[in-house]
Design a protein around this motif. Structure first.
Motif, mmCIF file in Angstrom:
data_model
loop_
_atom_site.group_PDB
_atom_site.id
_atom_site.type_symbol
_atom_site.label_atom_id
_atom_site.label_comp_id
_atom_site.label_asym_id
_atom_site.label_seq_id
_atom_site.Cartn_x
_atom_site.Cartn_y
_atom_site.Cartn_z
ATOM 1 N N TYR A 140 0.854 -1.179 0.000
ATOM 2 C CA TYR A 140 0.000 0.000 0.000
ATOM 3 C C TYR A 140 0.900 1.242 0.000
ATOM 4 O O TYR A 140 1.772 1.388 0.850
ATOM 5 C CB TYR A 140 -0.903 0.025 1.230
ATOM 6 C CG TYR A 140 -2.073 -0.935 1.170
ATOM 7 C CD1 TYR A 140 -3.385 -0.475 1.310
ATOM 8 C CD2 TYR A 140 -1.886 -2.291 0.964
ATOM 9 C CE1 TYR A 140 -4.464 -1.348 1.261
ATOM 10 C CE2 TYR A 140 -2.956 -3.170 0.903
ATOM 11 C CZ TYR A 140 -4.243 -2.700 1.056
ATOM 12 O OH TYR A 140 -5.296 -3.562 0.998
ATOM 13 N N GLU A 141 0.667 2.136 -0.957
ATOM 14 C CA GLU A 141 1.522 3.321 -1.087
ATOM 15 C C GLU A 141 0.799 4.563 -0.578
ATOM 16 O O GLU A 141 -0.251 4.945 -1.096
ATOM 17 C CB GLU A 141 1.933 3.522 -2.547
ATOM 18 C CG GLU A 141 2.867 4.706 -2.738
ATOM 19 C CD GLU A 141 3.346 4.865 -4.170
ATOM 20 O OE1 GLU A 141 4.104 5.806 -4.436
ATOM 21 O OE2 GLU A 141 2.942 4.028 -5.012
ATOM 22 N N PHE A 142 1.374 5.187 0.439
ATOM 23 C CA PHE A 142 0.871 6.453 0.948
ATOM 24 C C PHE A 142 1.567 7.592 0.208
ATOM 25 O O PHE A 142 2.762 7.515 -0.095
ATOM 26 C CB PHE A 142 1.142 6.581 2.449
ATOM 27 C CG PHE A 142 0.243 5.743 3.300
ATOM 28 C CD1 PHE A 142 -0.865 6.300 3.929
ATOM 29 C CD2 PHE A 142 0.490 4.389 3.479
ATOM 30 C CE1 PHE A 142 -1.693 5.525 4.711
ATOM 31 C CE2 PHE A 142 -0.335 3.614 4.261
ATOM 32 C CZ PHE A 142 -1.434 4.179 4.881
ATOM 33 N N GLY A 143 0.817 8.662 -0.068
ATOM 34 C CA GLY A 143 1.363 9.817 -0.773
ATOM 35 C C GLY A 143 1.780 10.930 0.173
ATOM 36 O O GLY A 143 2.226 10.693 1.298
ATOM 37 N N ASN A 144 1.603 12.160 -0.295
ATOM 38 C CA ASN A 144 2.034 13.330 0.464
ATOM 39 C C ASN A 144 0.984 13.757 1.482
ATOM 40 O O ASN A 144 -0.179 13.346 1.420
ATOM 41 C CB ASN A 144 2.313 14.502 -0.481
ATOM 42 C CG ASN A 144 3.437 14.206 -1.450
ATOM 43 O OD1 ASN A 144 4.391 13.524 -1.106
ATOM 44 N ND2 ASN A 144 3.328 14.715 -2.667
ATOM 45 N N LEU A 145 1.415 14.611 2.397
ATOM 46 C CA LEU A 145 0.507 15.335 3.289
ATOM 47 C C LEU A 145 0.344 16.740 2.737
ATOM 48 O O LEU A 145 1.341 17.450 2.517
ATOM 49 C CB LEU A 145 1.070 15.401 4.704
ATOM 50 C CG LEU A 145 0.815 14.225 5.639
ATOM 51 C CD1 LEU A 145 1.522 14.462 6.970
ATOM 52 C CD2 LEU A 145 -0.669 14.020 5.882
ATOM 53 N N ASN A 163 6.493 15.748 1.843
ATOM 54 C CA ASN A 163 6.767 14.478 1.160
ATOM 55 C C ASN A 163 6.815 13.352 2.196
ATOM 56 O O ASN A 163 7.849 13.073 2.790
ATOM 57 C CB ASN A 163 8.090 14.554 0.401
ATOM 58 C CG ASN A 163 8.356 13.306 -0.422
ATOM 59 O OD1 ASN A 163 7.495 12.436 -0.538
ATOM 60 N ND2 ASN A 163 9.539 13.203 -0.974
ATOM 61 N N GLU A 164 5.668 12.710 2.415
ATOM 62 C CA GLU A 164 5.559 11.586 3.347
ATOM 63 C C GLU A 164 5.266 10.291 2.604
ATOM 64 O O GLU A 164 4.632 9.380 3.144
ATOM 65 C CB GLU A 164 4.455 11.869 4.367
ATOM 66 C CG GLU A 164 4.757 12.999 5.335
ATOM 67 C CD GLU A 164 5.836 12.629 6.330
ATOM 68 O OE1 GLU A 164 5.762 11.532 6.913
ATOM 69 O OE2 GLU A 164 6.770 13.439 6.513
ATOM 70 N N SER A 165 5.702 10.230 1.352
ATOM 71 C CA SER A 165 5.456 9.028 0.535
ATOM 72 C C SER A 165 6.114 7.809 1.184
ATOM 73 O O SER A 165 7.276 7.867 1.606
ATOM 74 C CB SER A 165 5.998 9.219 -0.875
ATOM 75 O OG SER A 165 5.369 10.320 -1.496
#
Length: 448
Positions: A140-145, A163-165
């Motif tokens: 599962y890939e989380f992107g930016n805040l 950038n919290e990818s």
């Protein structure tokens, strides 16, 4: 310079308050067109709005970095469980700001409304928690805040991109496993419906003579001690340990059926992980076999400290296949892998008596050498439909068909029992509790 202005332009947003001010200004100019004496008021209002707009722009960009934000998350997520995510945010502005936060969560959740609002004072820090429940194993890939900041004027918003990818694996339900482990350690399993049966073993290793209590085996009564004490006394023995417990998971198409977002295969995987954990806690040895039309993973029973992680890594990669299970291959795999009598917990989904008859000859052969426990699933939708009152002829027909299938499931249980094979017919949400209850009962009865 061009990059600066491009970045500046992309991160600047106009708020509704500014559009409301422009709408009011337009209305005042329209009124001034009909009433000349009123024409000075819209001009003053418009220039005041421009001054406030410039002031708002200045205060928002007075600091190069006015907001600090990060995402708190574990290194892996637990499939089928509520996983807590935290957003830590801190304001460096010298005045109170209104903050809106968008977290770019993985596409698998299909959520577009992960939006949080809060207010922060100077140097104030907040943690904003929320929950995510994955329903599939994998990455599962989380992107930016994305953080949108507005001053008390509220005409503009400045966006900060952090950038919290991060790519996280979703493993079988290890949170459930830890919960059951903690409850087993603290003797609180009964709180979630698990009947942890305390029963001394019948091995040859004698432990003590104790007072008889209802439920003790009368065959263990020590008549000499009873005569001396004047009340019933029984011999107790140390429970046998290091017994082999194998979870066998059917990966065929019958396990593809969904229930509350998870497939039956995922329910079986989660339950197998928890059962393996409880078995290791009871000092037994846990093993794993996966099967479909082809032989899958085979992990011999062991109780080393790292063994559970090995099982988890294998379960993480398992996927459903689209052909029927080769029960003959399952029998041969068990015969070659299991070197001593073991508890074999077979997670499958038998939908009809005809399907059972195809598998029964091999299940009977397995039960000759091992204690076989067949775990299969109720069709909860059909069960609900069979219990719904019929209102017309069509619903009577539908209800009758549903009752037929529900009854056939019960016949499958009866047929297995007639051949000396234990079984569990359970709904998916009660799978883990019912499986562990049966495991404790088997341990207490010394059937392995």
């Amino acid at each position: 310079m061009k990059t600066f202005f491009t970045k500046f332009y992309k991160n600047l947003f106009l708020n509704r308050r500014l559009f409301a001010g422009l709408a009011i200004s337009s209305l005042l100019f329209l009124i001034g067109f009909f009433f000349p004496w009123f024409s000075i008021i819209p001009v003053v209002f418009f220039y005041a709005l421009i001054i406030l707009l410039i002031l708002d722009l200045w205060v928002l960009y007075s600091l190069k970095q006015g907001i600090i934000a990060t995402r708190q998350i574990a290194d892996k997520l637990s499939n089928g469980d509520e996983n807590e995510i935290g957003i830590v945010i801190k304001s460096l502005y010298t005045f109170k700001v209104d903050v809106g936060i968008i977290d770019e969560i993985p596409f698998q959740f299909q959520k577009r409304d992960v939006w949080f609002q809060t207010t922060l004072k100077h140097l104030q820090q907040q943690i904003i928690p929320y929950m995510l429940r994955p329903t599939k194993r994998g990455e599962y890939e989380f992107g930016n805040l994305l953080v949108y900041v507005s001053s008390p004027l509220g005409l503009l918003s400045r966006r900060y991109v952090f950038n919290e990818s991060k790519v996280l694996p979703v493993y079988p339900a290890f949170l459930q496993m830890r919960k059951y482990e903690l409850m087993a350690i603290s003797n609180r399993l009964n709180e979630i419906g698990i009947k942890k049966i305390r029963r001394f073993g019948n091995s040859a290793e004698f432990e003590q003579i104790k007072n008889y209590v209802p439920g003790d085996d009368y065959r263990t009564i020590n008549w000499k001690a009873t005569a001396r004490k004047g009340e019933f006394m029984v011999n107790s023995y140390i429970e046998e340990k290091s017994q082999h417990v194998y979870c066998v998971i059917d990966k065929s198409r019958v396990m593809k059926m969904p229930f509350e977002g998870l497939s039956l295969l995922d329910y079986a995987i989660n339950s197998s992980l928890v059962l393996s954990s409880v078995a290791l806690f009871k000092e037994d040895k846990a093993g794993l076999i996966t099967i479909s039309d082809k032989k899958g993973a085979v992990i011999p029973a062991d109780n080393r400290p790292t063994h559970l992680n090995k099982i988890m890594e294998v379960l993480y990669r398992e996927k459903t296949r689209y052909l029927e299970t080769n029960t003959e291959l399952l029998y041969n795999t068990i015969r070659h892998t299991l070197k001593q009598r073991s508890l074999v917990v077979y997670f499958t989904n038998i939908e009809s008596l005809s399907a059972l008859k195809r598998q029964l000859p091999f299940l009977k052969q397995i039960s000759k050498f091992h204690l076989l426990l067949v775990v299969f699933f109720e069709n909860t939708s059909l069960k609900t439909l069979s219990e719904t009152p019929a209102k017309d002829v069509a619903s009577i027909y539908t209800k009758t068909i549903a009752e037929k299938f529900v009854y056939e499931k019960k016949q499958i249980v009866k047929e297995l029992n007639n051949h000396g094979i234990q079984s569990i017919l359970t709904s998916p949400q009660n799978l883990t509790v019912n499986t562990i209850n049966t495991y404790f009962q088997i341990k207490a009865a010394q059937k392995i």
